[in-house]
Write a protein that holds these residues in place. Structure first.
Motif, PDB file in Angstrom:
ATOM      1  N   ASN A   1      20.941  54.690  47.545  1.00  0.00           N
ATOM      2  CA  ASN A   1      22.203  54.380  48.056  1.00  0.00           C
ATOM      3  C   ASN A   1      22.948  55.690  47.433  1.00  0.00           C
ATOM      4  O   ASN A   1      24.695  55.848  47.901  1.00  0.00           O
ATOM      5  CB  ASN A   1      22.478  53.224  48.643  1.00  0.00           C
ATOM      6  N   PHE A   2      22.975  55.141  45.717  1.00  0.00           N
ATOM      7  CA  PHE A   2      23.920  55.232  44.868  1.00  0.00           C
ATOM      8  C   PHE A   2      24.117  57.219  45.111  1.00  0.00           C
ATOM      9  O   PHE A   2      24.845  58.000  44.814  1.00  0.00           O
ATOM     10  CB  PHE A   2      23.321  54.857  43.525  1.00  0.00           C
ATOM     11  N   ILE A   3      22.863  57.785  45.595  1.00  0.00           N
ATOM     12  CA  ILE A   3      22.569  59.201  45.081  1.00  0.00           C
ATOM     13  C   ILE A   3      23.272  59.436  46.239  1.00  0.00           C
ATOM     14  O   ILE A   3      24.357  60.371  46.093  1.00  0.00           O
ATOM     15  CB  ILE A   3      21.422  59.882  45.379  1.00  0.00           C
ATOM     16  N   ILE A   4      23.541  59.069  47.950  1.00  0.00           N
ATOM     17  CA  ILE A   4      23.683  59.497  48.641  1.00  0.00           C
ATOM     18  C   ILE A   4      25.254  59.638  48.381  1.00  0.00           C
ATOM     19  O   ILE A   4      26.068  60.526  48.988  1.00  0.00           O
ATOM     20  CB  ILE A   4      23.644  58.744  50.217  1.00  0.00           C
ATOM     21  N   GLU A   5      25.679  58.833  47.751  1.00  0.00           N
ATOM     22  CA  GLU A   5      27.328  58.059  47.644  1.00  0.00           C
ATOM     23  C   GLU A   5      28.175  59.203  46.741  1.00  0.00           C
ATOM     24  O   GLU A   5      29.427  59.287  47.146  1.00  0.00           O
ATOM     25  CB  GLU A   5      27.358  56.635  47.777  1.00  0.00           C
ATOM     26  N   ARG A   6      27.607  59.105  45.906  1.00  0.00           N
ATOM     27  CA  ARG A   6      28.039  60.409  45.534  1.00  0.00           C
ATOM     28  C   ARG A   6      28.118  62.059  46.119  1.00  0.00           C
ATOM     29  O   ARG A   6      28.732  62.492  45.794  1.00  0.00           O
ATOM     30  CB  ARG A   6      26.743  60.094  43.419  1.00  0.00           C
ATOM     31  N   TYR A   7      26.139  62.001  46.523  1.00  0.00           N
ATOM     32  CA  TYR A   7      26.963  63.209  47.282  1.00  0.00           C
ATOM     33  C   TYR A   7      28.505  63.354  48.295  1.00  0.00           C
ATOM     34  O   TYR A   7      29.000  64.488  48.004  1.00  0.00           O
ATOM     35  CB  TYR A   7      26.069  63.905  47.941  1.00  0.00           C
ATOM     36  N   ILE A   8      28.536  62.483  49.170  1.00  0.00           N
ATOM     37  CA  ILE A   8      29.272  62.224  49.900  1.00  0.00           C
ATOM     38  C   ILE A   8      30.575  62.544  49.268  1.00  0.00           C
ATOM     39  O   ILE A   8      31.760  62.693  49.656  1.00  0.00           O
ATOM     40  CB  ILE A   8      29.568  60.642  50.965  1.00  0.00           C
ATOM     41  N   LYS A   9      30.889  62.067  47.990  1.00  0.00           N
ATOM     42  CA  LYS A   9      32.304  61.857  47.208  1.00  0.00           C
ATOM     43  C   LYS A   9      32.409  63.214  47.036  1.00  0.00           C
ATOM     44  O   LYS A   9      33.735  63.529  46.689  1.00  0.00           O
ATOM     45  CB  LYS A   9      31.907  60.557  45.747  1.00  0.00           C
ATOM     46  N   LYS A  10      31.180  63.459  46.084  1.00  0.00           N
ATOM     47  CA  LYS A  10      31.546  65.244  45.927  1.00  0.00           C
ATOM     48  C   LYS A  10      32.109  65.770  47.174  1.00  0.00           C
ATOM     49  O   LYS A  10      32.797  67.120  46.802  1.00  0.00           O
ATOM     50  CB  LYS A  10      30.473  66.386  44.876  1.00  0.00           C
ATOM     51  N   ALA A  11      31.073  65.930  48.089  1.00  0.00           N
ATOM     52  CA  ALA A  11      31.649  66.809  49.393  1.00  0.00           C
ATOM     53  C   ALA A  11      33.184  66.431  49.572  1.00  0.00           C
ATOM     54  O   ALA A  11      33.885  66.910  50.286  1.00  0.00           O
ATOM     55  CB  ALA A  11      31.739  66.347  50.793  1.00  0.00           C
ATOM     56  N   GLU A  12      34.017  65.655  48.609  1.00  0.00           N
ATOM     57  CA  GLU A  12      35.615  65.665  49.742  1.00  0.00           C
ATOM     58  C   GLU A  12      36.582  66.992  48.569  1.00  0.00           C
ATOM     59  O   GLU A  12      36.886  67.335  49.189  1.00  0.00           O
ATOM     60  CB  GLU A  12      36.092  64.589  48.913  1.00  0.00           C
ATOM     61  N   TYR A  13      35.727  67.425  48.072  1.00  0.00           N
ATOM     62  CA  TYR A  13      36.349  68.384  47.665  1.00  0.00           C
ATOM     63  C   TYR A  13      35.346  69.787  46.889  1.00  0.00           C
ATOM     64  O   TYR A  13      35.811  71.164  46.752  1.00  0.00           O
ATOM     65  CB  TYR A  13      36.913  68.134  46.161  1.00  0.00           C
ATOM     66  N   ASP A  14      34.023  69.383  47.476  1.00  0.00           N
ATOM     67  CA  ASP A  14      33.003  70.574  47.408  1.00  0.00           C
ATOM     68  C   ASP A  14      32.089  70.716  48.692  1.00  0.00           C
ATOM     69  O   ASP A  14      30.583  69.278  48.525  1.00  0.00           O
ATOM     70  CB  ASP A  14      32.179  70.539  46.533  1.00  0.00           C
ATOM     71  N   LYS A  15      32.513  71.368  49.516  1.00  0.00           N
ATOM     72  CA  LYS A  15      31.361  70.615  50.863  1.00  0.00           C
ATOM     73  C   LYS A  15      30.146  71.356  50.456  1.00  0.00           C
ATOM     74  O   LYS A  15      29.324  70.872  51.260  1.00  0.00           O
ATOM     75  CB  LYS A  15      32.080  71.693  52.259  1.00  0.00           C
ATOM     76  N   ARG A  16      30.104  72.372  49.795  1.00  0.00           N
ATOM     77  CA  ARG A  16      28.136  72.527  49.506  1.00  0.00           C
ATOM     78  C   ARG A  16      26.729  70.981  49.066  1.00  0.00           C
ATOM     79  O   ARG A  16      26.401  71.271  49.127  1.00  0.00           O
ATOM     80  CB  ARG A  16      28.110  73.308  48.340  1.00  0.00           C
ATOM     81  N   ALA A  17      27.751  69.958  48.437  1.00  0.00           N
ATOM     82  CA  ALA A  17      27.331  68.445  48.223  1.00  0.00           C
ATOM     83  C   ALA A  17      26.504  67.916  49.488  1.00  0.00           C
ATOM     84  O   ALA A  17      25.893  67.992  49.438  1.00  0.00           O
ATOM     85  CB  ALA A  17      28.523  67.620  47.681  1.00  0.00           C
ATOM     86  N   TYR A  18      26.979  68.716  50.757  1.00  0.00           N
ATOM     87  CA  TYR A  18      26.579  68.196  52.049  1.00  0.00           C
ATOM     88  C   TYR A  18      25.085  68.863  52.680  1.00  0.00           C
ATOM     89  O   TYR A  18      23.704  68.756  52.507  1.00  0.00           O
ATOM     90  CB  TYR A  18      27.309  68.443  53.714  1.00  0.00           C
ATOM     91  N   LEU A  19      25.112  70.382  51.879  1.00  0.00           N
ATOM     92  CA  LEU A  19      23.797  70.659  51.693  1.00  0.00           C
ATOM     93  C   LEU A  19      23.318  70.243  50.731  1.00  0.00           C
ATOM     94  O   LEU A  19      21.444  70.008  50.872  1.00  0.00           O
ATOM     95  CB  LEU A  19      23.862  72.699  51.340  1.00  0.00           C
TER      96      LEU A  19
END
Length: 203
Positions: A3-21
């Motif tokens: 969950n921590f890793i997922i939250e970190r990626y989602i937060k990063k995706a707010e400014y870098d959509k590649r985080a979804y990848l």
């Protein structure tokens, strides 16, 4: 931890959509295919990344959605990834029991780059259809390319057995029996081959 890793990626995706990848790849590695598909769609909603489409096709197949996998992969063209595209098209078509197209795409995959999965699947397809002559070609090629695929020795040995080539059948069934000493199917087949060869063969 997940969950921590997922939250970190989602937060990063707010400014870098590649985080979804990255998140989609993370989910795929953990066999969470539906979630991987969801994040890949988020990512692809904003761009036309062909590598991400390839990943989406792969995950659709792994999630049991072969028709969707084909729709994504069929017209995809990525220089250097042709063998992988054709491999997953072969897997998807085989899953849908379209053996003709499965053979077509597995063959195209190996033509671009020899790979264990395509060679194994081609061997199994012809073996299951009774096409032992072609099965021998693919299983021999598989063993030459990747000797770690131990079951290939059994299928190659049994294909030779079905064609009446008992010396070759013995050679490969013996190899298979050494890796699977408790497998009664292999042991029984090897025993039959020994009887067919006769005692004089081993003198």
């Amino acid at each position: 931890k997940h969950n921590f890793i997922i939250e970190r990626y989602i937060k990063k995706a707010e400014y870098d959509k590649r985080a979804y990848l990255d998140l989609a790849s993370f989910m795929k590695e953990r066999r969470m295919y539906a979630e991987s598909i969801r994040y890949l769609k988020y990512y692809l909603g904003n761009n036309n990344d062909k590598k991400a489409k390839l990943l989406l096709g792969e995950v659709y197949y792994l999630n049991g959605e072969s028709t969707k996998a084909i729709s994504v992969l069929k017209n995809l063209n990525i220089r250097g990834s042709e063998y992988e595209i054709y491999l997953y098209l072969g897997l998807a078509y085989e899953e849908l029991n379209n053996i003709t197209l499965a053979v077509k795409y597995y063959t195209k995959s190996t033509n671009f780059r020899k790979n264990s999965i395509s060679l194994c699947r081609l061997g199994k397809i012809f073996y299951n259809k009774g096409g032992y002559k072609k099965a021998i070609v693919f299983f021999k090629s598989l063993i030459d390319y990747d000797a770690s695929n131990r079951l290939a020795d059994y299928y190659l040995g049994d294909s030779y057995f079905k064609r009446g080539n008992f010396p070759k059948a013995y050679k490969y069934l013996l190899k298979a029996s050494r890796f699977y000493p408790e497998n009664t199917l292999i042991a029984d087949k090897l025993s039959i081959v020994k009887k067919r060869l006769g005692k004089s063969y081993f003198l």
